[in-house]
Design a protein around this motif. Structure first.
Motif, mmCIF file in Angstrom:
data_model
loop_
_atom_site.group_PDB
_atom_site.id
_atom_site.type_symbol
_atom_site.label_atom_id
_atom_site.label_comp_id
_atom_site.label_asym_id
_atom_site.label_seq_id
_atom_site.Cartn_x
_atom_site.Cartn_y
_atom_site.Cartn_z
ATOM 1 N N SER A 21 0.836 -1.189 0.000
ATOM 2 C CA SER A 21 0.000 0.000 0.000
ATOM 3 C C SER A 21 0.871 1.237 0.000
ATOM 4 C CB SER A 21 -0.913 0.032 1.233
ATOM 5 O OG SER A 21 -1.779 -1.080 1.260
ATOM 6 N N CYS A 22 0.376 2.273 -0.641
ATOM 7 C CA CYS A 22 1.041 3.575 -0.662
ATOM 8 C C CYS A 22 -0.025 4.605 -0.296
ATOM 9 C CB CYS A 22 1.619 3.846 -2.034
ATOM 10 S SG CYS A 22 2.253 5.526 -2.259
ATOM 11 N N ALA A 23 0.102 5.153 0.910
ATOM 12 C CA ALA A 23 -0.853 6.146 1.387
ATOM 13 C C ALA A 23 -0.240 7.532 1.254
ATOM 14 C CB ALA A 23 -1.219 5.869 2.838
ATOM 15 N N SER A 25 -0.533 11.957 1.498
ATOM 16 C CA SER A 25 -1.136 13.118 2.131
ATOM 17 C C SER A 25 -0.330 14.343 1.770
ATOM 18 C CB SER A 25 -1.183 12.937 3.663
ATOM 19 O OG SER A 25 0.120 12.816 4.192
ATOM 20 N N GLY A 26 -0.947 15.507 1.951
ATOM 21 C CA GLY A 26 -0.217 16.752 1.787
ATOM 22 C C GLY A 26 -0.193 17.333 0.392
ATOM 23 N N PHE A 27 -0.927 16.705 -0.539
ATOM 24 C CA PHE A 27 -0.993 17.274 -1.879
ATOM 25 C C PHE A 27 -2.309 16.866 -2.522
ATOM 26 C CE2 PHE A 27 -0.039 13.427 -4.386
ATOM 27 C CZ PHE A 27 0.506 12.604 -3.429
ATOM 28 N N THR A 28 -2.601 17.515 -3.640
ATOM 29 C CA THR A 28 -3.854 17.223 -4.342
ATOM 30 C C THR A 28 -3.697 15.898 -5.062
ATOM 31 O OG1 THR A 28 -4.202 19.598 -4.628
ATOM 32 C CG2 THR A 28 -5.559 18.107 -5.951
ATOM 33 N N TRP A 29 -4.238 14.888 -4.430
ATOM 34 C CA TRP A 29 -3.979 13.502 -4.806
ATOM 35 C C TRP A 29 -4.240 13.228 -6.284
ATOM 36 C CZ3 TRP A 29 -1.848 9.037 -3.692
ATOM 37 C CH2 TRP A 29 -2.415 7.855 -4.159
ATOM 38 N N ASN A 30 -5.378 13.647 -6.780
ATOM 39 C CA ASN A 30 -5.731 13.241 -8.130
ATOM 40 C C ASN A 30 -5.130 14.136 -9.214
ATOM 41 O OD1 ASN A 30 -7.362 15.406 -7.836
ATOM 42 N ND2 ASN A 30 -9.295 14.294 -8.007
ATOM 43 N N TYR A 31 -4.144 14.935 -8.860
ATOM 44 C CA TYR A 31 -3.336 15.642 -9.851
ATOM 45 C C TYR A 31 -2.132 14.792 -10.289
ATOM 46 C CZ TYR A 31 -5.591 20.208 -9.159
ATOM 47 O OH TYR A 31 -6.480 21.245 -9.102
ATOM 48 N N TYR A 32 -1.885 13.685 -9.577
ATOM 49 C CA TYR A 32 -0.625 12.969 -9.732
ATOM 50 C C TYR A 32 -0.835 11.504 -10.116
ATOM 51 C CZ TYR A 32 1.705 16.885 -7.484
ATOM 52 O OH TYR A 32 2.199 18.122 -7.189
ATOM 53 N N ALA A 33 0.013 11.063 -11.035
ATOM 54 C CA ALA A 33 0.166 9.632 -11.246
ATOM 55 C C ALA A 33 1.046 9.076 -10.134
ATOM 56 C CB ALA A 33 0.813 9.361 -12.599
ATOM 57 N N ILE A 34 0.870 7.789 -9.857
ATOM 58 C CA ILE A 34 1.655 7.115 -8.835
ATOM 59 C C ILE A 34 2.405 5.946 -9.460
ATOM 60 C CG2 ILE A 34 1.630 5.864 -6.641
ATOM 61 C CD1 ILE A 34 0.840 8.791 -6.383
ATOM 62 N N VAL A 51 0.164 3.956 -12.220
ATOM 63 C CA VAL A 51 -1.264 4.162 -12.477
ATOM 64 C C VAL A 51 -1.496 5.658 -12.637
ATOM 65 C CG1 VAL A 51 -1.827 4.175 -10.005
ATOM 66 C CG2 VAL A 51 -3.618 3.682 -11.671
ATOM 67 N N SER A 52 -2.297 6.021 -13.588
ATOM 68 C CA SER A 52 -2.530 7.423 -13.898
ATOM 69 C C SER A 52 -3.434 8.092 -12.861
ATOM 70 C CB SER A 52 -3.149 7.539 -15.289
ATOM 71 O OG SER A 52 -4.381 6.824 -15.325
ATOM 72 N N ARG A 53 -3.613 9.374 -13.022
ATOM 73 C CA ARG A 53 -4.357 10.190 -12.062
ATOM 74 C C ARG A 53 -5.739 9.621 -11.735
ATOM 75 N NH1 ARG A 53 -4.750 15.808 -14.948
ATOM 76 N NH2 ARG A 53 -5.984 16.287 -13.108
ATOM 77 N N PHE A 54 -6.464 9.251 -12.751
ATOM 78 C CA PHE A 54 -7.837 8.780 -12.560
ATOM 79 C C PHE A 54 -7.955 7.271 -12.701
ATOM 80 C CE2 PHE A 54 -9.169 12.971 -12.090
ATOM 81 C CZ PHE A 54 -8.642 13.763 -13.098
ATOM 82 N N GLY A 55 -6.801 6.614 -12.808
ATOM 83 C CA GLY A 55 -6.815 5.156 -12.859
ATOM 84 C C GLY A 55 -7.105 4.570 -14.218
ATOM 85 N N GLY A 56 -7.210 5.419 -15.230
ATOM 86 C CA GLY A 56 -7.575 4.908 -16.538
ATOM 87 C C GLY A 56 -6.433 4.308 -17.326
ATOM 88 N N SER A 57 -5.220 4.540 -16.865
ATOM 89 C CA SER A 57 -4.050 4.029 -17.561
ATOM 90 C C SER A 57 -3.091 3.399 -16.566
ATOM 91 C CB SER A 57 -3.352 5.166 -18.307
ATOM 92 O OG SER A 57 -2.189 4.729 -18.943
ATOM 93 N N ASP A 73 -7.292 3.845 -5.164
ATOM 94 C CA ASP A 73 -8.533 4.227 -4.502
ATOM 95 C C ASP A 73 -8.428 5.705 -4.177
ATOM 96 O OD1 ASP A 73 -10.686 4.696 -2.836
ATOM 97 O OD2 ASP A 73 -10.513 2.783 -1.794
ATOM 98 N N ASN A 74 -8.999 6.540 -5.023
ATOM 99 C CA ASN A 74 -8.873 7.986 -4.829
ATOM 100 C C ASN A 74 -9.644 8.483 -3.622
ATOM 101 O OD1 ASN A 74 -7.085 8.294 -6.918
ATOM 102 N ND2 ASN A 74 -8.572 9.114 -8.364
ATOM 103 N N ALA A 75 -10.626 7.741 -3.178
ATOM 104 C CA ALA A 75 -11.359 8.133 -1.968
ATOM 105 C C ALA A 75 -10.496 7.980 -0.720
ATOM 106 C CB ALA A 75 -12.627 7.308 -1.830
ATOM 107 N N LYS A 76 -9.513 7.070 -0.797
ATOM 108 C CA LYS A 76 -8.640 6.812 0.362
ATOM 109 C C LYS A 76 -7.230 7.338 0.148
ATOM 110 C CE LYS A 76 -11.071 2.631 1.850
ATOM 111 N NZ LYS A 76 -10.947 1.167 2.151
ATOM 112 N N ASN A 77 -6.993 8.008 -0.992
ATOM 113 C CA ASN A 77 -5.645 8.511 -1.302
ATOM 114 C C ASN A 77 -4.598 7.398 -1.176
ATOM 115 O OD1 ASN A 77 -6.915 10.953 -1.500
ATOM 116 N ND2 ASN A 77 -5.478 12.076 -0.225
#
Length: 126
Positions: A21-23, A25-34, A51-57, A73-77
């Motif tokens: 898991s990678c949790a 915090s501290g930034f606008t989560w869905n601006y970033y790919a992980i 994985v892309s910002r919205f999980g589509g890629s 899981d963007n709801a849980k960052n």
């Protein structure tokens, strides 16, 4: 303050499974790919999956394709890396990182990522 915290690393037998898991915090989560990366002793850090910002890629290194699955899981960052059929050569410290990408895409190129977690150890051994 940007913070990424990895967890879930452990000692596991060959053929076993783990979920990292990678949790964040501290930034606008869905601006970033992980991205997930790993570094074995004496080797360079290499890209594993992203994985892309919205999980589509998503993307995977050839060494893990078909065995690892990344999800977000963007709801849980939180981003997860499900690792199945583990091999001794998967042994490494695993890191997650956040990187800004235009559009809904990602890359396993570590140069694209500027914010890193502290890592979690995965050891695959009998």
């Amino acid at each position: 303050q940007v913070q990424l915290v990895e967890s879930g690393g452990a000692l596991v037998q060959p053929g076993g499974s783990l979920r990292l898991s990678c949790a964040a915090s501290g930034f606008t989560w869905n601006y970033y790919a992980i991205g997930w990366f790993r570094q074995a002793p004496g080797k360079e850090r290499e890209g594993v999956s992203c994985v892309s910002r919205f999980g589509g890629s998503t993307d995977y290194a050839s060494a893990v394709k078909g065995r690892f699955t990344i999800s977000r899981d963007n709801a849980k960052n939180t981003v997860y890396l499900q690792m199945n059929s583990l091999k001794p050569e998967d042994t490494a410290v695993y890191y997650c990182a956040a990187g800004p990408f235009v559009g809904d895409r990602c890359s396993t190129d570590r140069q694209q990522y500027g914010n890193w977690g502290q890592g979690t150890q995965v050891t695959v051994s009998s």
